[in-house]
Structure formats: structure tokens, C-alpha cells
Scaffold this motif. Structure first.
Motif, PDB file in Angstrom:
ATOM      1  N   ALA A 124      31.510 -23.206 -51.774  1.00 46.40           N
ATOM      2  CA  ALA A 124      32.316 -24.376 -51.405  1.00 46.40           C
ATOM      3  C   ALA A 124      33.636 -23.949 -50.756  1.00 46.40           C
ATOM      4  O   ALA A 124      34.102 -24.567 -49.802  1.00 46.40           O
ATOM      5  CB  ALA A 124      32.585 -25.229 -52.639  1.00 46.40           C
ATOM      6  N   ARG A 125      34.223 -22.884 -51.259  1.00 44.93           N
ATOM      7  CA  ARG A 125      35.527 -22.431 -50.753  1.00 44.93           C
ATOM      8  C   ARG A 125      35.418 -21.659 -49.456  1.00 44.93           C
ATOM      9  O   ARG A 125      36.195 -21.868 -48.521  1.00 44.93           O
ATOM     10  CB  ARG A 125      36.205 -21.559 -51.820  1.00 44.93           C
ATOM     11  N   ASP A 126      34.434 -20.741 -49.375  1.00 48.85           N
ATOM     12  CA  ASP A 126      34.401 -19.791 -48.272  1.00 48.85           C
ATOM     13  C   ASP A 126      33.171 -19.897 -47.373  1.00 48.85           C
ATOM     14  O   ASP A 126      33.039 -19.130 -46.421  1.00 48.85           O
ATOM     15  CB  ASP A 126      34.448 -18.358 -48.826  1.00 48.85           C
ATOM     16  N   GLY A 127      32.265 -20.830 -47.676  1.00 48.63           N
ATOM     17  CA  GLY A 127      31.009 -20.881 -46.944  1.00 48.63           C
ATOM     18  C   GLY A 127      31.166 -21.059 -45.449  1.00 48.63           C
ATOM     19  O   GLY A 127      30.491 -20.388 -44.663  1.00 48.63           O
ATOM     20  N   ASP A 128      32.064 -21.949 -45.026  1.00 48.08           N
ATOM     21  CA  ASP A 128      32.239 -22.183 -43.591  1.00 48.08           C
ATOM     22  C   ASP A 128      32.745 -20.925 -42.886  1.00 48.08           C
ATOM     23  O   ASP A 128      32.276 -20.593 -41.783  1.00 48.08           O
ATOM     24  CB  ASP A 128      33.211 -23.338 -43.355  1.00 48.08           C
ATOM     25  N   ARG A 129      33.674 -20.237 -43.506  1.00 49.66           N
ATOM     26  CA  ARG A 129      34.191 -18.994 -42.909  1.00 49.66           C
ATOM     27  C   ARG A 129      33.093 -17.938 -42.821  1.00 49.66           C
ATOM     28  O   ARG A 129      32.955 -17.245 -41.796  1.00 49.66           O
ATOM     29  CB  ARG A 129      35.359 -18.465 -43.734  1.00 49.66           C
ATOM     30  N   LEU A 130      32.290 -17.814 -43.859  1.00 47.18           N
ATOM     31  CA  LEU A 130      31.205 -16.832 -43.846  1.00 47.18           C
ATOM     32  C   LEU A 130      30.176 -17.167 -42.764  1.00 47.18           C
ATOM     33  O   LEU A 130      29.663 -16.279 -42.073  1.00 47.18           O
ATOM     34  CB  LEU A 130      30.540 -16.784 -45.215  1.00 47.18           C
ATOM     35  N   ALA A 131      29.879 -18.467 -42.596  1.00 52.36           N
ATOM     36  CA  ALA A 131      28.938 -18.882 -41.556  1.00 52.36           C
ATOM     37  C   ALA A 131      29.495 -18.579 -40.167  1.00 52.36           C
ATOM     38  O   ALA A 131      28.770 -18.104 -39.276  1.00 52.36           O
ATOM     39  CB  ALA A 131      28.628 -20.360 -41.700  1.00 52.36           C
ATOM     40  N   GLN A 132      30.783 -18.823 -39.973  1.00 50.43           N
ATOM     41  CA  GLN A 132      31.394 -18.545 -38.675  1.00 50.43           C
ATOM     42  C   GLN A 132      31.338 -17.053 -38.352  1.00 50.43           C
ATOM     43  O   GLN A 132      31.095 -16.662 -37.206  1.00 50.43           O
ATOM     44  CB  GLN A 132      32.841 -19.039 -38.674  1.00 50.43           C
ATOM     45  N   ASN A 133      31.557 -16.220 -39.362  1.00 47.42           N
ATOM     46  CA  ASN A 133      31.463 -14.774 -39.142  1.00 47.42           C
ATOM     47  C   ASN A 133      30.059 -14.382 -38.683  1.00 47.42           C
ATOM     48  O   ASN A 133      29.896 -13.540 -37.795  1.00 47.42           O
ATOM     49  CB  ASN A 133      31.818 -14.028 -40.427  1.00 47.42           C
ATOM     50  N   LEU A 134      29.045 -15.003 -39.280  1.00 46.61           N
ATOM     51  CA  LEU A 134      27.685 -14.678 -38.870  1.00 46.61           C
ATOM     52  C   LEU A 134      27.386 -15.167 -37.461  1.00 46.61           C
ATOM     53  O   LEU A 134      26.654 -14.515 -36.714  1.00 46.61           O
ATOM     54  CB  LEU A 134      26.676 -15.263 -39.857  1.00 46.61           C
ATOM     55  N   TYR A 135      27.939 -16.316 -37.082  1.00 49.03           N
ATOM     56  CA  TYR A 135      27.768 -16.766 -35.703  1.00 49.03           C
ATOM     57  C   TYR A 135      28.242 -15.680 -34.736  1.00 49.03           C
ATOM     58  O   TYR A 135      27.601 -15.399 -33.719  1.00 49.03           O
ATOM     59  CB  TYR A 135      28.556 -18.044 -35.461  1.00 49.03           C
ATOM     60  N   LEU A 136      29.367 -15.067 -35.049  1.00 51.41           N
ATOM     61  CA  LEU A 136      29.908 -14.032 -34.177  1.00 51.41           C
ATOM     62  C   LEU A 136      29.015 -12.797 -34.143  1.00 51.41           C
ATOM     63  O   LEU A 136      28.900 -12.126 -33.114  1.00 51.41           O
ATOM     64  CB  LEU A 136      31.312 -13.644 -34.645  1.00 51.41           C
ATOM     65  N   LEU A 137      28.358 -12.495 -35.258  1.00 50.50           N
ATOM     66  CA  LEU A 137      27.561 -11.278 -35.354  1.00 50.50           C
ATOM     67  C   LEU A 137      26.151 -11.422 -34.796  1.00 50.50           C
ATOM     68  O   LEU A 137      25.623 -10.477 -34.207  1.00 50.50           O
ATOM     69  CB  LEU A 137      27.480 -10.835 -36.823  1.00 50.50           C
ATOM     70  N   VAL A 138      25.521 -12.582 -34.990  1.00 47.10           N
ATOM     71  CA  VAL A 138      24.102 -12.690 -34.633  1.00 47.10           C
ATOM     72  C   VAL A 138      23.818 -13.717 -33.548  1.00 47.10           C
ATOM     73  O   VAL A 138      22.697 -13.783 -33.041  1.00 47.10           O
ATOM     74  CB  VAL A 138      23.231 -12.976 -35.875  1.00 47.10           C
ATOM     75  N   GLY A 139      24.787 -14.554 -33.196  1.00 45.86           N
ATOM     76  CA  GLY A 139      24.619 -15.425 -32.050  1.00 45.86           C
ATOM     77  C   GLY A 139      23.656 -16.584 -32.241  1.00 45.86           C
ATOM     78  O   GLY A 139      23.698 -17.270 -33.268  1.00 45.86           O
ATOM     79  N   PRO A 140      22.744 -16.831 -31.274  1.00 50.51           N
ATOM     80  CA  PRO A 140      21.938 -18.058 -31.244  1.00 50.51           C
ATOM     81  C   PRO A 140      21.071 -18.287 -32.468  1.00 50.51           C
ATOM     82  O   PRO A 140      20.670 -19.422 -32.739  1.00 50.51           O
ATOM     83  CB  PRO A 140      21.052 -17.865 -30.001  1.00 50.51           C
ATOM     84  N   ALA A 141      20.750 -17.250 -33.226  1.00 49.91           N
ATOM     85  CA  ALA A 141      19.931 -17.431 -34.430  1.00 49.91           C
ATOM     86  C   ALA A 141      20.597 -18.354 -35.430  1.00 49.91           C
ATOM     87  O   ALA A 141      19.932 -18.924 -36.295  1.00 49.91           O
ATOM     88  CB  ALA A 141      19.647 -16.084 -35.088  1.00 49.91           C
ATOM     89  N   MET A 142      21.912 -18.532 -35.303  1.00 54.11           N
ATOM     90  CA  MET A 142      22.651 -19.371 -36.244  1.00 54.11           C
ATOM     91  C   MET A 142      22.781 -20.816 -35.781  1.00 54.11           C
ATOM     92  O   MET A 142      23.363 -21.645 -36.485  1.00 54.11           O
ATOM     93  CB  MET A 142      24.055 -18.791 -36.451  1.00 54.11           C
TER      94      MET A 142
END
Length: 317
Positions: A124-142
Motif C-alpha cells: 500500500a505504501r510503496d507499490g506504485d513506486r515499485l511498479a514505476q521502477n519496473l516500468y523503467l527496467l522492463v518497458g512494454p511488458a508492464m
């Protein structure tokens, strides 16, 4: 289920085809299936699919353990559950709050998703930030991935060094599962043990043939958690990363690695090595075959060595 069908499932939102095909479920025991992740770091080639996930078939429906790193993965996983078992998911458990394990939960909008209370709070606290980091790392898969916060299980966490806490038991269509609340790899680590087959989903408390990640590690608690898991009558162990193991050698390998990290960091600090010198230290021969070892060691030194030098990381004392 064919690789072609699973690849089609991974494109339900029109995302680009990835170099890595969707994983195919492996049956490791009666009614127990695992989708093995790549023993790599996050990349566009693997689409973030680096964690093991799985499901247990029961007369009431499938119990899913972890949902992967994206909506795309969660949808492909759910399609695989239906195709493999002939039933839909009836329950989802998230082992801990690292993004490669929970971001596929959006695909289970009509299914209960639960985790330990500290895991739910972290997501709940950090999920959005963690998801954004993955967008940067893996791109369209997210593409299309959004955070679904699990509801909290009431199961209490086990204190470091305390193996006396009885696990919670749940039953689905008469199939009994133990929900074992621990911590050490993260602030809350849930393990799921299937009594019928002796199959243990250990989450990231256990790695095998892949160097463990330690960004949130509490090594004394982690070692105590491994001791707790080693007491179970395990016949098939599903680590968070790496191949399924018949027995407990993955627990032993994880313990060996953690003790090497602890002792090597302590020794480097005692010798007055700086961070760059510590990064150049080599693992013993028995550990050098572990996937991504060098990168994980460098990451651990960057994240943990200053605290070891100051004597404020618990493992340093």
C-alpha cells in the motif's frame, strides 16, 4: 498447455511480444504446479518474469502463490491455471512485498488476494513506486499494470529465533495448507506448505542456484526462518528463484550464502577495506556457480557495507 497458447495469453492487452516466452507450468507433485522464472535480473528480454510462482489444484479451485511482475504475467498465469486444472483460482497468497511477486494480482480482481499484514502495508505504501521502477527496467511488458493491495492475513509473524509459533491452517475442498509467517528476506515472508504432498512454496526465503537478493534483509531473522523451514517434512521445495528441489538442499545453500555474506562483510570491515575493495572479494568456489553472483554481491556491498562499517546492521554485530 502449449507455449503458443501461453504466449497468446500474455498479449491480452495488446502488449508487444517479448523475447522470453511465458513460462509453462511444471507439475512437481500431485496437483502442485510451478512456473519457473528466469535466473536473471529484470530486463526487457525477460519482461520481469524472474520469480517462481505456482498453484495448487484443490476440489474447491486453485490456490495461487504469487502472481508475477505484471498484469500481462498475471493474466497468462490465470489462463494457465484454468487450462491445467480445469478450474479457476479460488485464492491467491502473496509471499512478500517485492514487485516480481505481487504486481500480477490485478489479473485476479474477482479472487481474494491475501498477504501478511506487513506485506500488505508495504505494498500500500510503496507499490506504485515499485511498479514505476519496473516500468523503467522492463518497458512494454508492464503496460496496463496497476497495484492491487492484498488484504491482510491475521497470521502473526514469528519473532527472530522463535520457531514455536504454530502456522495457520486453511483448507480448500479438504486440501490442507499451512500458512507459515516468518521474516528475514523482507519484513514479512509467507511460506505455504501443502500437507498432502510435502510441497513447500518458500518465497524468497529460499533461493537455489541463484544468488539471493538482500535489499531488505535481516540476516539473523532470515537464518532463524531457514531453521524453521528445515523442520518441515519437505519433499518438493519451490524456491522464490531457481529450480524446484527434492529435499532441503536449497535451504542449506541459501544459509551457506547468507553466512558467507555476513562473515565476509564483517571481516572486510575489520580489515579496514573500503567499499570498492570489498566489492572485489570473491566468493568461495562452492558458490561461484550461482547465477548473477557478481552483480548481487556488488549490490549487497553498496547497500549494506556502510552499515556494517558503522556496526549498525544487525548482521554486523
Amino acid at each position: 498447455m502449449t507455449r503458443r497458447l501461453l504466449a497468446a495469453c500474455a498479449m491480452l492487452l495488446g502488449t508487444a511480444v517479448l523475447a522470453r516466452e511465458a513460462p509453462v507450468p511444471q507439475q512437481v507433485a500431485d496437483g502442485v504446479f510451478v512456473l519457473e522464472g528466469a535466473r536473471e535480473h529484470f530486463s526487457r528480454a525477460n519482461g520481469g518474469d524472474i520469480a517462481n510462482t505456482g498453484f495448487i489444484a484443490t476440489p474447491a479451485g486453485a490456490v495461487v502463490i504469487d502472481t508475477g511482475a505484471s498484469l500481462r504475467y498475471g493474466q497468462a498465469q490465470r489462463a494457465a491455471v484454468r487450462a491445467t486444472t480445469g478450474r479457476d483460482a479460488v485464492q491467491v497468497y502473496i509471499t512478500h512485498a517485492h514487485p516480481d511477486h505481487f504486481l500480477g494480482s490485478q489479473a485476479y480482481a474477482d479472487v481474494p488476494v491475501q498477504a501478511l499484514a506487513a506485506t500488505a502495508a508495504r505494498i500500500a505504501r510503496d507499490g506504485d513506486r515499485l511498479a514505476q521502477n519496473l516500468y523503467l527496467l522492463v518497458g512494454p511488458a508492464m503496460d496496463g499494470t496497476a497495484v492491487r493491495v492484498p488484504s491482510a492475513l491475521a497470521t502473526p509473524a514469528v519473532a527472530p529465533g522463535d520457531a514455536s509459533q504454530a502456522p495457520a491452517a486453511v483448507s480448500f475442498g479438504g486440501r490442507r495448507l499451512q500458512l507459515i509467517a516468518l521474516h528475514g528476506h523482507s519484513a514479512a515472508d509467507l511460506a505455504v506448505f501443502d500437507d498432502a504432498t510435502g510441497s513447500l512454496f518458500a518465497g524468497d526465503l529460499v533461493f537455489f542456484e541463484r544468488a539471493p537478493t538482500l535489499p531488505d534483509a535481516d540476516l539473523p531473522a532470515w537464518l532463524a526462518a531457514l531453521d524453521r523451514l528445515a523442520q518441515l517434512p519437505v519433499r518438493a521445495l519451490v524456491p522464490g528463484h531457481g529450480p524446484v528441489v527434492r529435499g532441503t538442499q536449497a535451504i542449506a545453500q541459501t544459509r551457506d550464502y547468507l553466512l558467507w555474506v555476513r562473515d565476509t562483510l564483517r571481516d572486510a570491515a575489520a580489515r579496514g577495506l573500503d567499499m570498492h575493495e570489498a566489492m572485489r572479494l570473491r566468493a568461495p568456489e562452492r558458490l561461484r556457480r550461482l547465477a548473477v553472483l557478481e552483480a548481487e554481491w556488488q549490490r549487497t556491498v553498496m547497500q549494506r557495507y556502510p552499515a556494517v562499517e558503522q556496526g549498525i546492521w544487525p548482521a554486523a554485530r
